[in-house]
Design an enzyme around this catalytic site. Sequence first.
Site, PDB file in Angstrom:
ATOM      1  N   ARG A 100      16.780 -10.176   3.607  1.00 10.17           N
ATOM      2  CA  ARG A 100      17.321 -10.971   2.507  1.00 10.17           C
ATOM      3  C   ARG A 100      17.418 -10.099   1.257  1.00 10.17           C
ATOM      4  O   ARG A 100      16.416  -9.530   0.815  1.00 10.17           O
ATOM      5  CB  ARG A 100      16.408 -12.180   2.240  1.00 10.17           C
ATOM      6  N   HIS A 144      20.295 -14.039  -8.018  1.00 12.38           N
ATOM      7  CA  HIS A 144      18.845 -13.882  -8.187  1.00 12.38           C
ATOM      8  C   HIS A 144      18.621 -13.384  -9.627  1.00 12.38           C
ATOM      9  O   HIS A 144      18.115 -12.294  -9.852  1.00 12.38           O
ATOM     10  CB  HIS A 144      18.272 -12.931  -7.134  1.00 12.38           C
ATOM     11  N   GLU A 189      15.743 -19.992  -6.766  1.00 10.41           N
ATOM     12  CA  GLU A 189      14.780 -20.607  -7.682  1.00 10.41           C
ATOM     13  C   GLU A 189      15.387 -21.062  -9.005  1.00 10.41           C
ATOM     14  O   GLU A 189      15.082 -20.516 -10.073  1.00 10.41           O
ATOM     15  CB  GLU A 189      13.610 -19.652  -7.944  1.00 10.41           C
ATOM     16  N   ASN A 319      10.694 -20.914  -1.184  1.00 11.57           N
ATOM     17  CA  ASN A 319       9.808 -19.830  -1.603  1.00 11.57           C
ATOM     18  C   ASN A 319       8.452 -20.440  -1.903  1.00 11.57           C
ATOM     19  O   ASN A 319       8.340 -21.358  -2.714  1.00 11.57           O
ATOM     20  CB  ASN A 319      10.334 -19.135  -2.857  1.00 11.57           C
ATOM     21  N   TYR A 321       4.325 -19.615  -2.716  1.00 12.82           N
ATOM     22  CA  TYR A 321       3.273 -18.650  -3.043  1.00 12.82           C
ATOM     23  C   TYR A 321       1.902 -19.301  -3.172  1.00 12.82           C
ATOM     24  O   TYR A 321       0.888 -18.663  -2.922  1.00 12.82           O
ATOM     25  CB  TYR A 321       3.619 -17.928  -4.350  1.00 12.82           C
ATOM     26  N   GLU A 379      10.741 -16.664   0.859  1.00 10.18           N
ATOM     27  CA  GLU A 379       9.792 -15.749   0.211  1.00 10.18           C
ATOM     28  C   GLU A 379       8.389 -16.281   0.412  1.00 10.18           C
ATOM     29  O   GLU A 379       8.152 -17.486   0.293  1.00 10.18           O
ATOM     30  CB  GLU A 379      10.016 -15.642  -1.308  1.00 10.18           C
TER      31      GLU A 379
HETATM   32  C1  FCB Z   1       9.664 -15.258  -7.042  1.00 12.01           C
HETATM   33  C2  FCB Z   1      10.939 -14.469  -7.249  1.00 12.01           C
HETATM   34  C3  FCB Z   1      10.869 -13.068  -6.726  1.00 12.01           C
HETATM   35  C4  FCB Z   1       9.530 -12.425  -6.993  1.00 12.01           C
HETATM   36  C5  FCB Z   1       8.407 -13.326  -6.554  1.00 12.01           C
HETATM   37  C6  FCB Z   1       7.036 -12.745  -6.750  1.00 12.01           C
HETATM   38  O1  FCB Z   1       9.592 -16.283  -7.988  1.00 12.01           O
HETATM   39  O2  FCB Z   1      12.009 -15.109  -6.601  1.00 12.01           O
HETATM   40  O3  FCB Z   1      11.936 -12.339  -7.279  1.00 12.01           O
HETATM   41  O4  FCB Z   1       9.434 -12.068  -8.309  1.00 12.01           O
HETATM   42  O5  FCB Z   1       8.488 -14.552  -7.223  1.00 12.01           O
END
Ligand code: FCB
Length: 476
Positions: A100, A144, A189, A319, A321, A379
């Site tokens: 990607r 992006h 995002e 995405n 985290y 992500e």
């Molecule tokens: C996300 C972004 C990516 C990167 C990660 C850690 O929010 O899409 O570009 O910075 O965080």
Amino acid sequence: MTHPPAHSEFSPVTLPPESLTARPDPRRFPPRFTWGVATAAYQVEGAAREDGRGPSIWDTFSHTPGRVKGGDTGDVACDHYHRLEEDLDLIARLGVNAYRFSVAWPRVQPTGRGAVNPKGLDFYSRLVDGLLARGVTPWLTLYHWDLPQALQDAGGWASRDTAHAFGEYAGIVAAGLGDRVRHFITINEPWCAAFLGYGIGIHAPGHTDLARSYAAAHHLLVGHGLAVQAVRAHAPGAQVGITLNLYEGYPATDTPADRAATRRQDGFQNRWYLDPVYGRGYPQDILDLLGDASPHAQGLVLPGDRELMGAPTDFLGVNMYSRAVVEDAPGDGWLHSRQVRPEGSEYTGFDWEVAPHSLTDLLLRVQRDYDPPAVYVTENGATYPDTVEADGTVNDEARTRYFQMHVAALQPALDGGAKVGGYFAWSLMDNFEWAEGYEKRFGIVHVDFGTQARTVKASGRWYADFLARTHAEVNA
Ligand code: FCB
């Protein structure tokens, strides 16, 4: 299909300990599962002024003193623009079947409108050909965050014209590459682009205005719809979707007040984007809280926008985290809620809580509430302070465990009926981490920014080994 009840109805704040030691089983993934790594143009390419590329809002922002840690910029980044072949070989060596990347709009259209810059488009054409020659499927993100500066000067995403320009640009990229690219992500995002960029100003273009951030959010979603149409028109048969950054929410205590606060946080972060993308328009509870700042109150929602934002898509990119643990906080901002930092949890170098089970919850919940035809984790990853050993190796044990836990968390989601089609590790390599500059490293490949040497970290070796075992299972 049955799904467990929404987590926020019963979940305790404490993490299930088994989720933190879980390891993925290569035998338990579907045969055609997409396994990838991800990057974004401004974070890796460098060559900021080459071959006709115009300036983007991130060039302007990073060159403004005080905006990015250490005064870092993406001028050189990972020099990926000049090291394309070497990086493609690296991607192939990891054994992933997908990559990607994002296209820098100002390379293709230096001012965001008008004539195509052939050299800019040609870079991505070579990238795509190089991936296909190596058996790696390209996943192309159209936006992006690197908006052409000329469009920002005319109002940026706060102006509806930017959405129309984006639709035209999407058509150009789809026409130029759609014969070989079969997976398009419109926008990465929109929450970050709108809220961080226009609401609290820690990302480009650096504005701090709630109403403007909701104008930007609306035009990003309108732009998404126009881009979906453009991809459909110029790359028939290609798949198209959007990537949202979602956080599953959990009440800090099992009280009605904290549960309601969690619901508001969920509306702000997740439903504000999910609802319109799935054709429902904006969530009423958040519209009410926004009052005059809402896109409706600002008169920005035109007839047909609901259908446009809800243009049918082929997949949802997620995405993920961390998660959000939320408490009621009357008077705190317009959401009257606050995120808390649970004690006893593990945290990454960004101070993001490691909460792999929330990925399972999130994927099940999205499937239950929106029923997307497919979901891809576009992500997932972690930053930690890496130590480079004398021999150049990086034994990033914490990051390796992070990936193991999160890949393992896909399994119960699949078992529970979530239509998860793939997973992309963020990131292929250390890169320009936006406002944090080069200090925060997310790569599974270490980059020495002095020499541009790439060294696969232990996490990258684990991922490659896991993929090799997955592949062996498929072919067994
Ligand atoms: C996300 C972004 C990516 C990167 C990660 C850690 O929010 O899409 O570009 O910075 O965080």
